[in-house]
Design a protein around this motif. Sequence first.
Motif, mmCIF file in Angstrom:
data_model
loop_
_atom_site.group_PDB
_atom_site.id
_atom_site.type_symbol
_atom_site.label_atom_id
_atom_site.label_comp_id
_atom_site.label_asym_id
_atom_site.label_seq_id
_atom_site.Cartn_x
_atom_site.Cartn_y
_atom_site.Cartn_z
ATOM 1 N N THR A 116 0.812 -1.219 0.000
ATOM 2 C CA THR A 116 0.000 0.000 0.000
ATOM 3 C C THR A 116 0.848 1.272 0.000
ATOM 4 O O THR A 116 0.327 2.355 -0.253
ATOM 5 N N SER A 117 2.137 1.146 0.294
ATOM 6 C CA SER A 117 2.976 2.341 0.286
ATOM 7 C C SER A 117 3.482 2.668 -1.123
ATOM 8 O O SER A 117 4.219 3.622 -1.312
ATOM 9 N N MET A 118 3.091 1.857 -2.109
ATOM 10 C CA MET A 118 3.482 2.101 -3.495
ATOM 11 C C MET A 118 2.270 2.569 -4.285
ATOM 12 O O MET A 118 1.134 2.327 -3.891
ATOM 13 N N MET A 119 2.521 3.234 -5.407
ATOM 14 C CA MET A 119 1.439 3.676 -6.280
ATOM 15 C C MET A 119 1.440 2.793 -7.528
ATOM 16 O O MET A 119 2.463 2.662 -8.198
ATOM 17 N N PHE A 120 0.299 2.187 -7.812
ATOM 18 C CA PHE A 120 0.172 1.301 -8.961
ATOM 19 C C PHE A 120 -0.640 1.990 -10.061
ATOM 20 O O PHE A 120 -1.766 2.420 -9.816
ATOM 21 N N LEU A 121 -0.060 2.069 -11.253
ATOM 22 C CA LEU A 121 -0.716 2.700 -12.395
ATOM 23 C C LEU A 121 -0.868 1.695 -13.528
ATOM 24 O O LEU A 121 -0.070 0.754 -13.646
ATOM 25 N N VAL A 122 -1.879 1.908 -14.356
ATOM 26 C CA VAL A 122 -2.041 1.138 -15.586
ATOM 27 C C VAL A 122 -2.172 2.128 -16.727
ATOM 28 O O VAL A 122 -2.983 3.053 -16.666
ATOM 29 N N VAL A 123 -1.337 1.946 -17.754
ATOM 30 C CA VAL A 123 -1.403 2.785 -18.942
ATOM 31 C C VAL A 123 -1.916 1.919 -20.079
ATOM 32 O O VAL A 123 -1.325 0.890 -20.406
ATOM 33 N N ASP A 124 -3.043 2.323 -20.662
ATOM 34 C CA ASP A 124 -3.597 1.610 -21.813
ATOM 35 C C ASP A 124 -2.860 2.102 -23.054
ATOM 36 O O ASP A 124 -3.001 3.252 -23.460
ATOM 37 N N VAL A 125 -2.054 1.212 -23.657
ATOM 38 C CA VAL A 125 -1.207 1.632 -24.786
ATOM 39 C C VAL A 125 -2.028 2.062 -26.004
ATOM 40 O O VAL A 125 -1.546 2.823 -26.831
ATOM 41 N N ASP A 126 -3.270 1.588 -26.088
ATOM 42 C CA ASP A 126 -4.120 1.985 -27.217
ATOM 43 C C ASP A 126 -4.713 3.376 -27.021
ATOM 44 O O ASP A 126 -4.950 4.097 -27.970
ATOM 45 N N GLU A 127 -4.952 3.738 -25.758
ATOM 46 C CA GLU A 127 -5.484 5.075 -25.484
ATOM 47 C C GLU A 127 -4.389 6.134 -25.518
ATOM 48 O O GLU A 127 -4.646 7.293 -25.793
ATOM 49 N N LEU A 128 -3.171 5.733 -25.196
ATOM 50 C CA LEU A 128 -2.042 6.667 -25.157
ATOM 51 C C LEU A 128 -0.928 6.164 -26.074
ATOM 52 O O LEU A 128 0.192 5.904 -25.633
ATOM 53 N N THR A 129 -1.245 6.047 -27.347
ATOM 54 C CA THR A 129 -0.317 5.462 -28.317
ATOM 55 C C THR A 129 1.012 6.204 -28.393
ATOM 56 O O THR A 129 2.079 5.603 -28.259
ATOM 57 N N ASP A 130 0.953 7.530 -28.598
ATOM 58 C CA ASP A 130 2.195 8.300 -28.733
ATOM 59 C C ASP A 130 3.029 8.245 -27.461
ATOM 60 O O ASP A 130 4.249 8.091 -27.504
#
Length: 139
Positions: free
Chosen positions: A76-90
Amino acid sequence: MGSCVSKNKARDNDSDHNVDFAAGNVKLITTKEAWDQYLEEARRDGKIVIADFSAAWCGPCKMIAPYYCELFEKYTSMMFLVVDVDELTDFSTSWDIKATPTFFFFKDGQQLDKLVGANKPELQKKIVAINDSLPEYKQ
């Protein structure tokens, strides 16, 4: 992308990403601004960031998503992110993503490590190693 991911954006219920959880959840990044904001927040709070670059159509991404959620609940002391490569192609291209999922590990905005592929033991090993290297102020 897994049921623990929330979309920090307008509520359009057509999206299967749009699942809301309590504060501090795995965050789906859909804009470069959101990415910058979360990295700055993590830097300010002294948190490690784990970013999962993945895609909705990617089988291995779907396979590891529940495990990624478990790790989030444990660390819980870490931040978890998900980047959708199709939504943020560049944006994803700028990180030289060759395969999904690709996990990046950041501290103070600097990349510490990277893992390509849905490799549960290796992902856990890297998170444990980074977590063990942190000072003992953990929550």
